[in-house]
Design a protein around this motif. Structure first.
Motif, mmCIF file in Angstrom:
data_model
loop_
_atom_site.group_PDB
_atom_site.id
_atom_site.type_symbol
_atom_site.label_atom_id
_atom_site.label_comp_id
_atom_site.label_asym_id
_atom_site.label_seq_id
_atom_site.Cartn_x
_atom_site.Cartn_y
_atom_site.Cartn_z
ATOM 1 N N ALA A 91 0.837 -1.211 0.000
ATOM 2 C CA ALA A 91 0.000 0.000 0.000
ATOM 3 C C ALA A 91 0.867 1.256 0.000
ATOM 4 N N MET A 92 0.469 2.212 -0.793
ATOM 5 C CA MET A 92 1.127 3.509 -0.868
ATOM 6 C C MET A 92 0.249 4.532 -0.152
ATOM 7 N N THR A 93 0.822 5.686 0.143
ATOM 8 C CA THR A 93 0.045 6.807 0.664
ATOM 9 C C THR A 93 0.584 8.091 0.065
ATOM 10 N N LEU A 94 -0.253 9.097 0.062
ATOM 11 C CA LEU A 94 0.092 10.420 -0.446
ATOM 12 C C LEU A 94 -0.276 11.466 0.596
ATOM 13 N N ASP A 95 0.444 12.554 0.588
ATOM 14 C CA ASP A 95 0.071 13.748 1.343
ATOM 15 C C ASP A 95 0.403 14.923 0.438
ATOM 16 N N TYR A 96 -0.288 16.027 0.592
ATOM 17 C CA TYR A 96 -0.197 17.084 -0.399
ATOM 18 C C TYR A 96 -0.573 18.416 0.216
ATOM 19 N N LEU A 97 -0.104 19.451 -0.431
ATOM 20 C CA LEU A 97 -0.511 20.806 -0.063
ATOM 21 C C LEU A 97 -0.472 21.688 -1.292
ATOM 22 N N ILE A 98 -1.313 22.701 -1.280
ATOM 23 C CA ILE A 98 -1.290 23.775 -2.271
ATOM 24 C C ILE A 98 -0.687 24.975 -1.554
ATOM 25 N N GLY A 99 0.411 25.503 -2.068
ATOM 26 C CA GLY A 99 1.173 26.517 -1.354
ATOM 27 C C GLY A 99 0.536 27.892 -1.256
ATOM 28 N N ASP A 100 -0.060 28.355 -2.329
ATOM 29 C CA ASP A 100 -0.624 29.706 -2.373
ATOM 30 C C ASP A 100 -2.139 29.611 -2.217
#
Length: 179
Positions: A91-100
């Motif tokens: 299993a993989m996982t992701l985490d993310y953000l939009i900076g502006d």
């Protein structure tokens, strides 16, 4: 067009600025001093840990950060997640953000997630699933996952990153497409 490349030390000032932005800091509860950014992102930038940090760009302009890893590469995360949902070793996982903040609420997050999911199937042909736990209070994040095609498979108490959050998380799943 969305593209990504591995995060480098040259990107750390930008990451620090993003981490300091109120809309990011609320959910990515990281310190954002140069020393803290080096501590939190330096090992991945140098290839010294299995997790990957990616600078995401839209039409050539940096817009966000994506983290990707095998859940099982981080024993504490694997133990916590596998206690509430089936979590295969691949299993993989992701985490993310939009900076502006100006780029939020425009569908960019969903597009970025869809793109990362498609890349993960290519880059990790043995991965059967992507599991993403999101603190329940972060409605914008879990809505982006739903718009990107993820399915909510459970809700459970997990350790929140930010101590102001309740432990309730929603766990989302992307299954590898058939064929």
């Amino acid at each position: 067009m969305i593209t990504w490349r591995r995060l480098t030390h040259a990107d750390f000032p930008l990451v620090a600025r993003w981490l300091a932005a109120p809309h990011v800091h609320r959910w990515w509860y990281h310190e954002h001093t140069p020393e803290a950014v080096e501590r939190d992102f330096g090992t991945a930038a140098r290839g010294e840990e299995p997790g990957e940090d990616w600078l995401v760009s839209l039409d050539g302009a940096p817009i966000g950060l994506m983290q990707r890893c095998r859940v099982s590469d981080y024993a504490e995360d694997f133990d916590q997640l596998s206690a509430v949902v089936p979590t295969p070793k691949d299993a993989m996982t992701l985490d993310y953000l939009i900076g502006d903040v100006a780029n939020t609420g425009r569908g960019i997050g969903s597009a970025m997630i869809r793109w990362a999911v498609e890349r993960t199937w290519v880059d990790y042909p043995d991965a059967s699933v992507i599991l993403i736990p999101i603190v329940a209070a972060n409605r914008a994040s879990w809505r982006a996952l739903e718009k990107a095609g993820a399915t909510r498979i459970a809700s459970a108490d997990l350790e929140p990153e930010n101590p102001v959050d309740e432990p309730l998380h929603h766990i989302y799943r992307f299954a590898r497409p058939e064929g």
